[in-house]
Design a protein around this motif. Structure first.
Motif, PDB file in Angstrom:
ATOM      1  N   LEU A 102       0.827  -1.213   0.000  1.00 52.05           N
ATOM      2  CA  LEU A 102       0.000   0.000   0.000  1.00 52.05           C
ATOM      3  C   LEU A 102       0.858   1.258   0.000  1.00 52.05           C
ATOM      4  O   LEU A 102       0.524   2.250  -0.655  1.00 52.05           O
ATOM      5  N   GLU A 103       1.974   1.219   0.725  1.00 52.62           N
ATOM      6  CA  GLU A 103       2.877   2.370   0.735  1.00 52.62           C
ATOM      7  C   GLU A 103       3.479   2.598  -0.647  1.00 52.62           C
ATOM      8  O   GLU A 103       3.633   3.738  -1.085  1.00 52.62           O
ATOM      9  N   ASP A 104       3.796   1.506  -1.371  1.00 56.85           N
ATOM     10  CA  ASP A 104       4.307   1.634  -2.737  1.00 56.85           C
ATOM     11  C   ASP A 104       3.246   2.262  -3.641  1.00 56.85           C
ATOM     12  O   ASP A 104       3.548   3.152  -4.438  1.00 56.85           O
ATOM     13  N   GLN A 105       2.010   1.799  -3.509  1.00 61.23           N
ATOM     14  CA  GLN A 105       0.923   2.364  -4.312  1.00 61.23           C
ATOM     15  C   GLN A 105       0.723   3.840  -3.982  1.00 61.23           C
ATOM     16  O   GLN A 105       0.506   4.660  -4.879  1.00 61.23           O
ATOM     17  N   LEU A 106       0.806   4.178  -2.708  1.00 55.41           N
ATOM     18  CA  LEU A 106       0.657   5.572  -2.289  1.00 55.41           C
ATOM     19  C   LEU A 106       1.781   6.433  -2.863  1.00 55.41           C
ATOM     20  O   LEU A 106       1.541   7.531  -3.361  1.00 55.41           O
ATOM     21  N   ARG A 107       3.016   5.929  -2.827  1.00 51.90           N
ATOM     22  CA  ARG A 107       4.155   6.666  -3.355  1.00 51.90           C
ATOM     23  C   ARG A 107       3.965   6.936  -4.842  1.00 51.90           C
ATOM     24  O   ARG A 107       4.158   8.061  -5.320  1.00 51.90           O
ATOM     25  N   VAL A 108       3.534   5.920  -5.592  1.00 56.74           N
ATOM     26  CA  VAL A 108       3.299   6.088  -7.028  1.00 56.74           C
ATOM     27  C   VAL A 108       2.184   7.108  -7.264  1.00 56.74           C
ATOM     28  O   VAL A 108       2.302   7.990  -8.125  1.00 56.74           O
ATOM     29  N   ALA A 109       1.114   7.030  -6.479  1.00 59.70           N
ATOM     30  CA  ALA A 109       0.003   7.975  -6.628  1.00 59.70           C
ATOM     31  C   ALA A 109       0.448   9.398  -6.297  1.00 59.70           C
ATOM     32  O   ALA A 109       0.050  10.352  -6.984  1.00 59.70           O
ATOM     33  N   GLU A 110       1.270   9.550  -5.265  1.00 58.07           N
ATOM     34  CA  GLU A 110       1.775  10.875  -4.908  1.00 58.07           C
ATOM     35  C   GLU A 110       2.666  11.427  -6.011  1.00 58.07           C
ATOM     36  O   GLU A 110       2.591  12.613  -6.340  1.00 58.07           O
ATOM     37  N   GLU A 111       3.508  10.579  -6.617  1.00 59.11           N
ATOM     38  CA  GLU A 111       4.365  11.024  -7.715  1.00 59.11           C
ATOM     39  C   GLU A 111       3.519  11.465  -8.903  1.00 59.11           C
ATOM     40  O   GLU A 111       3.805  12.487  -9.532  1.00 59.11           O
ATOM     41  N   ARG A 112       2.471  10.703  -9.203  1.00 61.19           N
ATOM     42  CA  ARG A 112       1.576  11.073 -10.308  1.00 61.19           C
ATOM     43  C   ARG A 112       0.860  12.381 -10.000  1.00 61.19           C
ATOM     44  O   ARG A 112       0.653  13.204 -10.895  1.00 61.19           O
ATOM     45  N   ALA A 113       0.494  12.598  -8.743  1.00 61.01           N
ATOM     46  CA  ALA A 113      -0.178  13.841  -8.357  1.00 61.01           C
ATOM     47  C   ALA A 113       0.763  15.031  -8.520  1.00 61.01           C
ATOM     48  O   ALA A 113       0.353  16.105  -8.972  1.00 61.01           O
ATOM     49  N   VAL A 114       2.040  14.849  -8.172  1.00 58.34           N
ATOM     50  CA  VAL A 114       3.023  15.928  -8.324  1.00 58.34           C
ATOM     51  C   VAL A 114       3.182  16.272  -9.802  1.00 58.34           C
ATOM     52  O   VAL A 114       3.194  17.454 -10.180  1.00 58.34           O
ATOM     53  N   VAL A 115       3.292  15.255 -10.650  1.00 59.09           N
ATOM     54  CA  VAL A 115       3.419  15.491 -12.092  1.00 59.09           C
ATOM     55  C   VAL A 115       2.180  16.196 -12.623  1.00 59.09           C
ATOM     56  O   VAL A 115       2.279  17.167 -13.389  1.00 59.09           O
ATOM     57  N   ALA A 116       1.006  15.749 -12.218  1.00 62.62           N
ATOM     58  CA  ALA A 116      -0.245  16.372 -12.673  1.00 62.62           C
ATOM     59  C   ALA A 116      -0.321  17.823 -12.224  1.00 62.62           C
ATOM     60  O   ALA A 116      -0.769  18.690 -12.981  1.00 62.62           O
ATOM     61  N   GLU A 117       0.127  18.109 -11.020  1.00 65.72           N
ATOM     62  CA  GLU A 117       0.120  19.486 -10.518  1.00 65.72           C
ATOM     63  C   GLU A 117       1.084  20.359 -11.318  1.00 65.72           C
ATOM     64  O   GLU A 117       0.771  21.505 -11.645  1.00 65.72           O
ATOM     65  N   ARG A 118       2.251  19.807 -11.660  1.00 62.44           N
ATOM     66  CA  ARG A 118       3.207  20.563 -12.484  1.00 62.44           C
ATOM     67  C   ARG A 118       2.605  20.879 -13.853  1.00 62.44           C
ATOM     68  O   ARG A 118       2.752  21.983 -14.360  1.00 62.44           O
ATOM     69  N   VAL A 119       1.958  19.889 -14.442  1.00 65.71           N
ATOM     70  CA  VAL A 119       1.329  20.089 -15.755  1.00 65.71           C
ATOM     71  C   VAL A 119       0.247  21.159 -15.652  1.00 65.71           C
ATOM     72  O   VAL A 119       0.159  22.056 -16.487  1.00 65.71           O
ATOM     73  N   ALA A 120      -0.577  21.083 -14.614  1.00 67.37           N
ATOM     74  CA  ALA A 120      -1.653  22.063 -14.434  1.00 67.37           C
ATOM     75  C   ALA A 120      -1.084  23.451 -14.205  1.00 67.37           C
ATOM     76  O   ALA A 120      -1.584  24.440 -14.755  1.00 67.37           O
ATOM     77  N   THR A 121      -0.024  23.561 -13.395  1.00 67.29           N
ATOM     78  CA  THR A 121       0.598  24.857 -13.136  1.00 67.29           C
ATOM     79  C   THR A 121       1.186  25.433 -14.417  1.00 67.29           C
ATOM     80  O   THR A 121       1.022  26.617 -14.714  1.00 67.29           O
ATOM     81  N   ASN A 122       1.838  24.585 -15.212  1.00 71.07           N
ATOM     82  CA  ASN A 122       2.409  25.025 -16.473  1.00 71.07           C
ATOM     83  C   ASN A 122       1.308  25.473 -17.436  1.00 71.07           C
ATOM     84  O   ASN A 122       1.457  26.468 -18.135  1.00 71.07           O
ATOM     85  N   ALA A 123       0.216  24.751 -17.458  1.00 76.93           N
ATOM     86  CA  ALA A 123      -0.899  25.107 -18.346  1.00 76.93           C
ATOM     87  C   ALA A 123      -1.504  26.444 -17.943  1.00 76.93           C
ATOM     88  O   ALA A 123      -1.880  27.242 -18.799  1.00 76.93           O
ATOM     89  N   ARG A 124      -1.589  26.699 -16.639  1.00 76.45           N
ATOM     90  CA  ARG A 124      -2.117  27.992 -16.185  1.00 76.45           C
ATOM     91  C   ARG A 124      -1.142  29.118 -16.495  1.00 76.45           C
ATOM     92  O   ARG A 124      -1.544  30.225 -16.844  1.00 76.45           O
TER      93      ARG A 124
END
Length: 135
Positions: free
Chosen positions: A66-88
């Protein structure tokens, strides 16, 4: 410090906990008991220490997954936030013609027909007025 009686793998244990944490202790014991019950069902009766060790290891394995899944999800969230920030910060410019040429041509044709009808109506009204004035 309250003492809570819990059952794990068909065996009872008296465990101390902080005031107000009894519910959390019972919940944790229930989770550990489910793992111990699975072990006892597969292997049969075993020494208390071995049962607790194996159940704890099974829970630790599930927790690590579960911690591995959480780490992967957190990494994906960081990437998504960067993409959203760049788009804005750098919005994409999209140009669309306001009115397609076929629409303006069609409106021009309709306007010409409407003007021709209006002219015919004006001529007809003017002719009727003349007839009335002559009569």
């Amino acid at each position: 410090m309250p003492e809570v009686l819990i059952t794990v793998g068909g065996r009872q244990f008296e465990v101390a906990c902080q005031d107000g944490e009894e519910h959390f202790l019972r919940s944790a014991a229930k989770t550990l008991d489910a793992e111990a019950a699975a072990l006892v069902g597969q292997i049969g009766r075993m020494p208390e220490a071995r049962m607790l060790l194996m159940a704890g290891l099974m829970l630790a394995d599930k927790t690590a997954a579960l911690e591995d899944q959480l780490r992967v999800a957190e990494e994906r969230a960081v990437v998504a936030e960067r993409v959203a920030t760049n788009a804005r910060a750098h919005p994409e410019r999209v140009e669309v013609p306001v009115i397609p040429a076929i629409v303006t041509d069609t409106f021009a044709e309709i306007a010409a027909r409407a003007e021709a009808l209006a002219d015919r109506l004006d001529e007809g009204l003017a002719a009727r007025l003349e007839e009335r004035q002559e009569a």
